[in-house]
Design an enzyme around this catalytic site. Structure first.
Site, PDB file in Angstrom:
ATOM      1  N   CYS A  93       0.869  -1.217  -0.038  1.00  0.00           N
ATOM      2  CA  CYS A  93      -0.064   0.026   0.187  1.00  0.00           C
ATOM      3  C   CYS A  93       0.776   1.156   0.006  1.00  0.00           C
ATOM      4  O   CYS A  93       0.631   2.194  -0.738  1.00  0.00           O
ATOM      5  CB  CYS A  93      -0.888  -0.123   1.257  1.00  0.00           C
ATOM      6  N   CYS A 192      -6.472  -2.639   7.287  1.00  0.00           N
ATOM      7  CA  CYS A 192      -7.708  -1.617   7.281  1.00  0.00           C
ATOM      8  C   CYS A 192      -8.835  -2.223   6.492  1.00  0.00           C
ATOM      9  O   CYS A 192      -9.767  -1.810   6.621  1.00  0.00           O
ATOM     10  CB  CYS A 192      -7.221  -0.393   6.530  1.00  0.00           C
TER      11      CYS A 192
END
Length: 304
Positions: A93, A192
């Site tokens: 990410c 997340c």
């Protein structure tokens, strides 16, 4: 004199919010960007980020990168488990989204720099004649481990406003002193896109990975029990094996072709050699001689 323009990734948390404050205090023209990384993105986070930007009188932009996030982070996460590897999605990410996608937005908004609320540092090194990534002053909060894949060519344009802070308490105090509503907002935990932390359920629901039963074996091939699917185990795991044995057992590896989990005693885990791949050389362009380096295999482990 024209102000230096910086694009800050602002998530709605206290770290990125205080980063916005510090950048503005240091004379930057700050633009805030919040990324929508999945369809059911928490709108509260976007609203919190907007409130901070409004309070500091800086522009706030929201970009949808859910397609890129799915392809480059979530799909990679699933494929790693299919290949019997244990991924760290934050690393992918950071490379592809937090710095890759945001860098594209920065060019679009004509920003010379990009910034985030990570605990790390960038610095020009005379020794290596280039910009380098360094640990933050807070060794407990340091996040340089999950930033190692950032392209070297971006380092000279990256700012980490929190790199010199010693503790999170300092950050929260700054937020409180400046009237930020997020001053006591809890830190985000776990992955997340898996808010409940149940990655096994996620792999089955999203990745379509089905639990295929197989044998748990020792290196000599002797069968000790049954496993519930290779993706449910990781190298070094001790708990949850469901085996009674004379000594504690650990996962040593996998045999995908035989659908087996290989286990052994603690001394069998240790090795003097390892093979690394997908290297990102930040300090030099190539390795042309023997090097002595420290290695860190997990975010919470010490390098040695």
């Amino acid at each position: 004199m024209e102000k230096k323009k910086v694009l800050l990734g602002i998530s709605g948390g206290v770290d990125s919010s205080v980063s916005a404050l510090i950048l503005k205090q240091n004379g930057y023209e700050v633009c805030g960007v919040t990324l929508k990384m999945f369809e059911d993105e928490n709108e509260e986070n976007i609203n919190d980020a907007k409130k901070v930007c409004d309070k500091l009188d800086i522009s706030h932009h929201v970009y949808d990168c859910s397609k890129e996030f799915k392809e480059l982070v979530i799909d990679n996460f699933v494929s790693c488990y299919l290949d019997c590897k244990t991924p760290n999605p934050c690393i992918e990410c950071n490379k592809n989204i937090k710095f890759g996608f945001i860098n594209k937005v920065a060019k679009e908004l004509e920003c010379s720099y990009i910034a985030t609320g990570h605990y790390a540092k960038t610095e020009y090194s005379k020794k290596y004649n280039r910009w380098v990534l360094k640990k933050s002053d807070s060794l407990y909060k340091d996040q340089s481990y999950v930033l190692w894949k950032i392209p070297q060519e971006l380092l000279s344009n990256i700012i980490f406003p929190l790199g010199s802070f010693k503790s999170k308490d300092e950050i929260r105090k700054m937020a409180s002193d400046n009237g930020f509503e997020v001053a006591n907002k809890p830190d985000s935990q776990d992955i997340c896109f898996i808010p409940d932390g149940d990655y096994k359920k996620f792999l089955q629901a999203y990745g379509g990975i089905k639990s295929k039963l197989g044998n748990i074996v020792k290196r000599d091939g002797s069968v000790l029990g049954k496993h519930t699917g290779l993706h449910n185990y990781t190298i070094g795991q001790r708990k949850g094996l469901g085996i009674s044995y004379k000594a504690p057992l650990f996962v040593l590896g996998f045999d995908k072709n035989k659908n087996e989990v290989i286990v052994g005693e603690e001394n069998e885990l240790y090795t003097k050699e390892l093979v690394v791949s997908d290297i990102n050389l930040l300090l030099f362009d190539k390795i042309d001689k023997w090097l002595e380096v420290d290695v860190k295999t997990r975010y919470t482990s010490k390098s040695s």
